[in-house]
Design a protein around this motif. Structure first.
Motif, mmCIF file in Angstrom:
data_model
loop_
_atom_site.group_PDB
_atom_site.id
_atom_site.type_symbol
_atom_site.label_atom_id
_atom_site.label_comp_id
_atom_site.label_asym_id
_atom_site.label_seq_id
_atom_site.Cartn_x
_atom_site.Cartn_y
_atom_site.Cartn_z
ATOM 1 N N LEU A 63 0.778 -1.104 -0.158
ATOM 2 C CA LEU A 63 -0.297 -0.047 0.640
ATOM 3 C C LEU A 63 0.739 1.091 -0.029
ATOM 4 N N ARG A 64 1.916 0.880 0.712
ATOM 5 C CA ARG A 64 3.198 2.734 1.054
ATOM 6 C C ARG A 64 3.361 2.652 -0.753
ATOM 7 N N THR A 65 3.877 1.827 -1.133
ATOM 8 C CA THR A 65 4.202 1.712 -2.370
ATOM 9 C C THR A 65 3.243 1.849 -3.970
ATOM 10 N N GLU A 66 2.200 1.840 -3.363
ATOM 11 C CA GLU A 66 1.109 2.046 -4.558
ATOM 12 C C GLU A 66 0.822 3.959 -3.690
ATOM 13 N N GLN A 67 0.771 4.132 -2.523
ATOM 14 C CA GLN A 67 -0.059 5.805 -2.103
ATOM 15 C C GLN A 67 1.673 6.477 -3.107
ATOM 16 N N TRP A 68 2.594 6.168 -3.223
ATOM 17 C CA TRP A 68 3.825 6.745 -3.292
ATOM 18 C C TRP A 68 3.627 6.670 -3.976
ATOM 19 N N ALA A 69 3.961 5.777 -5.430
ATOM 20 C CA ALA A 69 3.742 6.541 -7.005
ATOM 21 C C ALA A 69 2.063 7.491 -6.956
ATOM 22 N N ALA A 70 1.340 6.917 -6.650
ATOM 23 C CA ALA A 70 0.392 8.242 -6.536
ATOM 24 C C ALA A 70 0.697 9.050 -6.543
ATOM 25 N N GLN A 71 1.520 9.620 -4.772
ATOM 26 C CA GLN A 71 1.703 10.837 -5.424
ATOM 27 C C GLN A 71 3.098 11.861 -5.848
ATOM 28 N N THR A 72 3.706 10.402 -6.993
ATOM 29 C CA THR A 72 4.827 11.379 -7.481
ATOM 30 C C THR A 72 4.763 10.850 -8.799
ATOM 31 N N ASP A 73 3.805 10.199 -9.728
ATOM 32 C CA ASP A 73 2.854 10.469 -10.380
ATOM 33 C C ASP A 73 3.674 8.665 -11.104
ATOM 34 N N TRP A 74 4.481 8.027 -10.690
ATOM 35 C CA TRP A 74 5.379 7.558 -11.265
ATOM 36 C C TRP A 74 4.923 6.014 -12.220
ATOM 37 N N ARG A 75 5.455 6.061 -13.209
ATOM 38 C CA ARG A 75 5.739 5.172 -13.991
ATOM 39 C C ARG A 75 6.660 4.420 -14.645
ATOM 40 N N PRO A 76 6.319 2.961 -14.645
ATOM 41 C CA PRO A 76 7.952 2.225 -15.260
ATOM 42 C C PRO A 76 7.938 2.638 -16.606
#
Length: 76
Positions: A63-76
């Motif tokens: 869940l932390r990683t998914e929250q971080w991805a959303a907050q940072t607009d992370w994309r592979p």
């Protein structure tokens, strides 16, 4: 050494890249993961070789990683 092969664009591929980038970006979580790995080796070296010994930690971090991805607009 361990080699993981994942199909590009698969959920496992995305998760591996996400976790890698998340740990690179968060020194506290990276340190927590390193401590876990050291504790596993100290407790039972043969268990540390098994990826399943780390599964609970990764499950908790998901869940932390998914929250971080959303907050940072992370994309592979």
């Amino acid at each position: 050494m361990r080699l993981h092969v994942r199909a590009a664009d698969s959920p496992g591929w995305r998760y591996a890249l996400l976790m890698r980038d998340y740990l690179r970006a968060d020194p506290d979580r990276r340190a927590a993961y390193l401590l876990l790995k050291r504790d596993l080796v100290d407790a039972a070296p043969h268990v540390a070789d098994s990826g399943t010994a780390r599964d609970p930690w990764f499950d908790e971090e998901y869940l932390r990683t998914e929250q971080w991805a959303a907050q940072t607009d992370w994309r592979p």
